[in-house]
Design a protein around this motif. Structure first.
Motif, mmCIF file in Angstrom:
data_model
loop_
_atom_site.group_PDB
_atom_site.id
_atom_site.type_symbol
_atom_site.label_atom_id
_atom_site.label_comp_id
_atom_site.label_asym_id
_atom_site.label_seq_id
_atom_site.Cartn_x
_atom_site.Cartn_y
_atom_site.Cartn_z
ATOM 1 N N GLU A 29 -4.746 -4.983 -7.452
ATOM 2 C CA GLU A 29 -5.132 -3.592 -7.229
ATOM 3 C C GLU A 29 -4.667 -3.103 -5.872
ATOM 4 N N SER A 34 2.656 -3.629 -0.724
ATOM 5 C CA SER A 34 3.018 -2.464 -1.538
ATOM 6 C C SER A 34 3.989 -1.572 -0.777
ATOM 7 N N ASP A 40 1.636 7.394 4.869
ATOM 8 C CA ASP A 40 0.454 6.981 4.112
ATOM 9 C C ASP A 40 -0.286 5.855 4.824
ATOM 10 N N ASN A 174 -6.301 13.325 1.023
ATOM 11 C CA ASN A 174 -5.764 13.152 -0.328
ATOM 12 C C ASN A 174 -4.484 13.948 -0.607
ATOM 13 N N SER A 179 2.065 8.200 -1.975
ATOM 14 C CA SER A 179 2.178 7.109 -2.939
ATOM 15 C C SER A 179 0.972 7.021 -3.868
ATOM 16 N N PRO A 180 1.198 6.628 -5.136
ATOM 17 C CA PRO A 180 0.082 6.441 -6.077
ATOM 18 C C PRO A 180 -0.916 5.391 -5.585
ATOM 19 N N THR A 181 -0.418 4.331 -4.923
ATOM 20 C CA THR A 181 -1.318 3.287 -4.410
ATOM 21 C C THR A 181 -2.303 3.857 -3.407
ATOM 22 N N ARG A 183 -3.174 7.079 -3.035
ATOM 23 C CA ARG A 183 -4.072 8.064 -3.665
ATOM 24 C C ARG A 183 -5.155 7.374 -4.480
ATOM 25 N N ARG A 184 -4.789 6.277 -5.162
ATOM 26 C CA ARG A 184 -5.778 5.544 -5.956
ATOM 27 C C ARG A 184 -6.857 4.950 -5.058
#
Length: 308
Positions: A29, A34, A40, A174, A179-181, A183-184
Motif C-alpha cells: 500500500e 514509489s 508531493d 489534496n 501522484s495517485p499514491t 492522493r490515496r
C-alpha cells in the motif's frame, strides 16, 4: 526448431517473472520506493509535524508515556517533548484518547513508509503552552492558568486545538498532489483525522453549555474563542468555527448547532502549510517559531520559511 522453442520458452518465462515482480511491487500500500514527484514528497512530509504532535499529546494524555516508550523507531532520534504529562481522565475519555494515540502511530508509519520523513521535532505540550493559547484566545490571562491535563473537559478543549488544524491541512494539500499514491495516502489520513475531530466536537457539543471550572465560561464559548484565534493567526478569513454559531453560519444558514464545521456548502475548509505554521507557532508568522514548536517545524516547506 528445438532451439527456437527453447528461446520462446525462456522469453515467456522472463516475461512472467517481470509481470509477477510488477504485481508484487504494486501490492504494497505504501512504499518509500514509489515514484512520487518531489513536490508531493514535500507536501506529504509536512504533516509529519502535526502527526508527531498529536501522537505525543494523545499518548501521554491517556497512557502517561509517548513514542519513546511505545514506538521509538518512529521518532527517528528526535528529542522528547517538553512538559508531557498524563491527564486525569475518566475511563471513557481515556479509552477514546488512547485509541487516537495508536491511530496517530499508524499515521506516522504510513507517511514514513511513503516518504523519507524527518526526526520528531522538539514539541512543547506543557500545561503552560496550552495556557498561553487560551490566554491569547480570550485576550487576557485566565486565573488560574488553564491546565489541559486537569480533567476531561480541559483535556477535550486542549484536544480541540490540534486535530482540526491537521484536517484542514490535508484538505488544502489534496488538490496540489500529483501522484495517485500521494492522493490515496492523504485521503486515508484525512478520513481518520476528520473522524477524530468529529468525535471531539461531539463530546464537547454534549457539554456545550457546561461551565468550565473555575472560569464561569461555557465550553461553547471556549471553542468559539479558540476558533476565532486560529482564524486570526491563519490570516486567511474564516476557516474555523466553534460549536454554536449564528444561524446564518450554520448548515444551509438555518441552524446554530455546529457539531461539524464547514463552509456554505458544508464542505471542509482547507489551509496551506503557511497558514498552519502561523497557527501552531502561535505567532501569526510562518517564519517565527514558537507555541508547540519552540525550534520550528521540520521538512523542506517549514524550513524554507525559517529566518526570513
Amino acid at each position: 526448431m528445438a532451439l527456437s522453442t527453447s528461446g520462446a520458452s525462456t522469453t515467456a518465462l522472463m516475461a512472467a517473472i517481470i509481470l509477477l515482480l510488477l504485481l508484487l511491487g504494486g501490492s504494497a500500500e505504501y512504499s518509500v520506493n514509489s515514484e512520487i514527484p518531489k513536490s508531493d514528497v514535500d507536501l506529504l512530509e509536512f504533516p509529519l509535524n502535526l502527526e508527531y504532535l498529536e501522537a505525543e499529546f494523545f499518548s501521554w494524555g491517556a497512557l502517561g508515556r509517548g513514542l519513546d516508550a511505545f514506538a521509538p523507531e518512529l521518532t527517528k532520534g528526535g528529542p522528547p517533548p517538553l512538559g508531557a504529562r498524563m491527564a486525569k481522565l475518566s475511563p471513557l475519555i481515556k479509552d477514546i484518547i488512547a485509541q487516537f494515540a495508536f491511530q496517530e502511530f499508524g499515521h506516522l508509519r504510513a507517511i514514513q513508509k511513503t516518504v523519507p520523513g524527518f526526526p520528531r521535532p522538539l514539541l512543547n505540550i506543557s500545561a503552560a503552552s496550552f495556557a498561553n493559547i487560551m490566554n491569547n484566545a480570550f485576550e487576557k490571562p485566565l486565573v488560574p492558568p488553564f491546565d489541559p491535563y486537569a480533567n476531561d473537559i480541559n483535556y477535550l478543549l486542549a484536544s480541540y486545538v490540534i486535530p482540526y488544524v491537521g484536517l484542514t491541512g490535508y484538505v488544502g494539500a489534496n488538490p496540489e498532489l500529483l501522484s495517485p499514491t500521494a492522493r490515496r495516502l492523504v485521503a486515508g489520513l484525512l478520513g481518520v483525522e476528520s473522524g477524530q475531530d468529529a468525535v471531539l466536537r461531539a463530546l464537547l457539543y454534549e457539554r456545550a453549555l457546561v461551565k468550565v471550572f473555575p472560569y464561569d465560561i461555557t465550553v461553547a464559548e471556549f471553542t468559539d474563542k479558540i476558533s476565532s484565534l486560529r482564524n486570526k493567526l491563519g490570516m486567511d478569513g474564516i476557516k474555523d468555527e466553534g460549536l454554536i454559531v449564528e444561524p446564518a453560519l450554520g448548515a444551509e444558514g438555518r441552524i446554530s448547532g455546529n457539531v461539524l464545521v464547514g463552509d456554505q456548502y458544508s464542505l471542509s475548509f482547507g489551509r496551506t502549510p503557511e497558514e498552519i505554521l502561523r497557527i501552531v507557532y502561535g505567532s501569526g508568522r510562518e517564519s517565527v517559531p514558537g507555541g508547540f514548536y519552540p525550534r520550528g517545524a521540520d521538512g523542506k516547506i517549514a524550513k524554507s520559511h525559517l529566518g526570513r
